[in-house]
Design a protein around this motif. Structure first.
Motif, mmCIF file in Angstrom:
data_model
loop_
_atom_site.group_PDB
_atom_site.id
_atom_site.type_symbol
_atom_site.label_atom_id
_atom_site.label_comp_id
_atom_site.label_asym_id
_atom_site.label_seq_id
_atom_site.Cartn_x
_atom_site.Cartn_y
_atom_site.Cartn_z
ATOM 1 N N GLU A 114 0.815 -1.217 0.000
ATOM 2 C CA GLU A 114 0.000 0.000 0.000
ATOM 3 C C GLU A 114 0.850 1.270 0.000
ATOM 4 O OE1 GLU A 114 -2.943 -0.116 3.105
ATOM 5 O OE2 GLU A 114 -4.272 -1.284 1.834
ATOM 6 N N ARG A 115 2.056 1.167 0.525
ATOM 7 C CA ARG A 115 2.931 2.347 0.567
ATOM 8 C C ARG A 115 3.574 2.643 -0.779
ATOM 9 N NH1 ARG A 115 3.934 0.112 5.736
ATOM 10 N NH2 ARG A 115 5.774 -1.016 5.031
ATOM 11 N N SER A 116 3.485 1.703 -1.697
ATOM 12 C CA SER A 116 4.074 1.880 -3.017
ATOM 13 C C SER A 116 3.035 2.438 -3.985
ATOM 14 C CB SER A 116 4.586 0.535 -3.542
ATOM 15 O OG SER A 116 5.045 0.668 -4.850
ATOM 16 N N ASP A 117 3.469 3.295 -4.883
ATOM 17 C CA ASP A 117 2.564 3.841 -5.898
ATOM 18 C C ASP A 117 2.690 3.116 -7.234
ATOM 19 O OD1 ASP A 117 1.352 5.737 -4.303
ATOM 20 O OD2 ASP A 117 2.863 7.261 -4.721
ATOM 21 N N LYS A 118 3.490 2.081 -7.289
ATOM 22 C CA LYS A 118 3.689 1.347 -8.535
ATOM 23 C C LYS A 118 2.452 0.511 -8.853
ATOM 24 C CE LYS A 118 8.655 1.010 -7.914
ATOM 25 N NZ LYS A 118 9.781 0.112 -7.729
ATOM 26 N N THR A 119 2.154 0.385 -10.123
ATOM 27 C CA THR A 119 0.994 -0.395 -10.562
ATOM 28 C C THR A 119 1.096 -1.837 -10.092
ATOM 29 O OG1 THR A 119 0.825 1.011 -12.496
ATOM 30 C CG2 THR A 119 -0.357 -1.073 -12.581
ATOM 31 N N ASP A 120 2.302 -2.403 -10.096
ATOM 32 C CA ASP A 120 2.478 -3.788 -9.654
ATOM 33 C C ASP A 120 2.115 -3.968 -8.189
ATOM 34 O OD1 ASP A 120 3.411 -4.251 -12.176
ATOM 35 O OD2 ASP A 120 5.495 -4.582 -11.596
ATOM 36 N N SER A 121 2.170 -2.908 -7.413
ATOM 37 C CA SER A 121 1.867 -3.029 -5.991
ATOM 38 C C SER A 121 0.417 -3.451 -5.771
ATOM 39 C CB SER A 121 2.160 -1.724 -5.254
ATOM 40 O OG SER A 121 1.256 -0.712 -5.630
ATOM 41 N N TRP A 122 -0.468 -3.104 -6.677
ATOM 42 C CA TRP A 122 -1.870 -3.499 -6.525
ATOM 43 C C TRP A 122 -2.022 -4.993 -6.722
ATOM 44 C CZ3 TRP A 122 -2.889 0.917 -10.372
ATOM 45 C CH2 TRP A 122 -2.712 2.149 -9.718
ATOM 46 N N LEU A 123 -1.266 -5.569 -7.656
ATOM 47 C CA LEU A 123 -1.289 -7.012 -7.845
ATOM 48 C C LEU A 123 -0.705 -7.710 -6.617
ATOM 49 C CD1 LEU A 123 -1.919 -9.396 -9.716
ATOM 50 C CD2 LEU A 123 0.384 -9.131 -10.679
ATOM 51 N N LEU A 124 0.375 -7.160 -6.070
ATOM 52 C CA LEU A 124 0.959 -7.729 -4.856
ATOM 53 C C LEU A 124 -0.019 -7.654 -3.689
ATOM 54 C CD1 LEU A 124 4.613 -6.398 -5.061
ATOM 55 C CD2 LEU A 124 3.831 -8.758 -5.360
ATOM 56 N N LYS A 125 -0.766 -6.585 -3.616
ATOM 57 C CA LYS A 125 -1.761 -6.433 -2.558
ATOM 58 C C LYS A 125 -2.813 -7.549 -2.657
ATOM 59 C CE LYS A 125 -4.746 -2.823 -0.716
ATOM 60 N NZ LYS A 125 -5.162 -1.430 -0.898
ATOM 61 N N VAL A 126 -3.268 -7.840 -3.860
ATOM 62 C CA VAL A 126 -4.236 -8.925 -4.070
ATOM 63 C C VAL A 126 -3.602 -10.265 -3.686
ATOM 64 C CG1 VAL A 126 -5.551 -10.207 -5.814
ATOM 65 C CG2 VAL A 126 -5.559 -7.706 -5.836
ATOM 66 N N LEU A 127 -2.372 -10.480 -4.101
ATOM 67 C CA LEU A 127 -1.674 -11.725 -3.786
ATOM 68 C C LEU A 127 -1.555 -11.924 -2.277
ATOM 69 C CD1 LEU A 127 0.155 -14.182 -4.628
ATOM 70 C CD2 LEU A 127 2.067 -12.584 -4.426
ATOM 71 N N HIS A 128 -1.043 -10.931 -1.574
ATOM 72 C CA HIS A 128 -0.836 -11.070 -0.133
ATOM 73 C C HIS A 128 -2.159 -11.151 0.629
ATOM 74 C CE1 HIS A 128 3.369 -10.723 -0.768
ATOM 75 N NE2 HIS A 128 3.311 -9.467 -1.173
ATOM 76 N N THR A 129 -3.147 -10.404 0.167
ATOM 77 C CA THR A 129 -4.471 -10.443 0.788
ATOM 78 C C THR A 129 -5.062 -11.839 0.726
ATOM 79 O OG1 THR A 129 -4.928 -8.126 0.266
ATOM 80 C CG2 THR A 129 -6.836 -9.544 0.576
ATOM 81 N N THR A 130 -5.040 -12.427 -0.444
ATOM 82 C CA THR A 130 -5.690 -13.730 -0.605
ATOM 83 C C THR A 130 -4.853 -14.862 -0.010
ATOM 84 O OG1 THR A 130 -4.884 -13.900 -2.891
ATOM 85 C CG2 THR A 130 -7.109 -13.013 -2.550
ATOM 86 N N ARG A 131 -3.529 -14.710 0.017
ATOM 87 C CA ARG A 131 -2.709 -15.736 0.676
ATOM 88 C C ARG A 131 -2.964 -15.741 2.177
ATOM 89 N NH1 ARG A 131 3.236 -16.135 -1.991
ATOM 90 N NH2 ARG A 131 3.766 -15.198 0.015
#
Length: 143
Positions: free
Chosen positions: A40-57
């Motif tokens: 969430e602290r990152s503004d990179k577009t890939d950070s949103w995919l990482l957020k989904v990954l970590h959330t669901t894991r």
């Protein structure tokens, strides 16, 4: 509720739940929740995919531990969808609740994790996190 407060609440709920507080994977779940905060602290577009990954894991592992603690084994397979069905079978969820979580979390997660080039935007990633928070809080409160 702020994102930080929400993540703090999820960490607290997980740490206090009988199925998770003595689990060897509690540290892994907490690390996943911490990674959401880092993404969430990152503004990179890939950070949103990482957020989904970590959330669901975090959700996947938490639900797996709760089911194992209860002695409830999914009949079909392992994974978020099977865990939701098992929770419905044991009346933790109504069929409607299970279906809503399936659409809001599992189906969206599958699109982003299994389709090349599929990327959530910030709104979609936040929506999945909100649904995960609701699902996890509901399960930990009602099991």
């Amino acid at each position: 509720m702020s994102k930080k407060t929400r993540l703090d609440t999820m960490r607290l709920l997980a740490s206090a739940h009988p199925a998770l507080r003595n689990s060897p994977v509690l540290t892994d779940i907490v690390h996943e929740l911490n990674r959401i905060a880092a993404a969430e602290r990152s503004d990179k577009t890939d950070s949103w995919l990482l957020k989904v990954l970590h959330t669901t894991r975090a959700l996947d592992t938490s639900l797996s531990e709760v089911l194992a603690h209860k002695g409830w084994t999914p009949t079909s397979k392992f994974g978020l969808g099977a865990y939701l069905i098992e929770l419905q079978n044991h009346r933790v969820f109504t069929p409607r609740q299970r279906s809503d979580f399936q659409k809001a979390i599992v189906d969206k997660r599958n699109r982003y994790m299994h389709r090349a080039g599929a990327m959530p935007n910030r709104l979609e990633a936040n929506s999945i996190l909100n649904e995960m928070d609701t699902c996890l809080s509901f399960v930990l409160t009602n099991t």
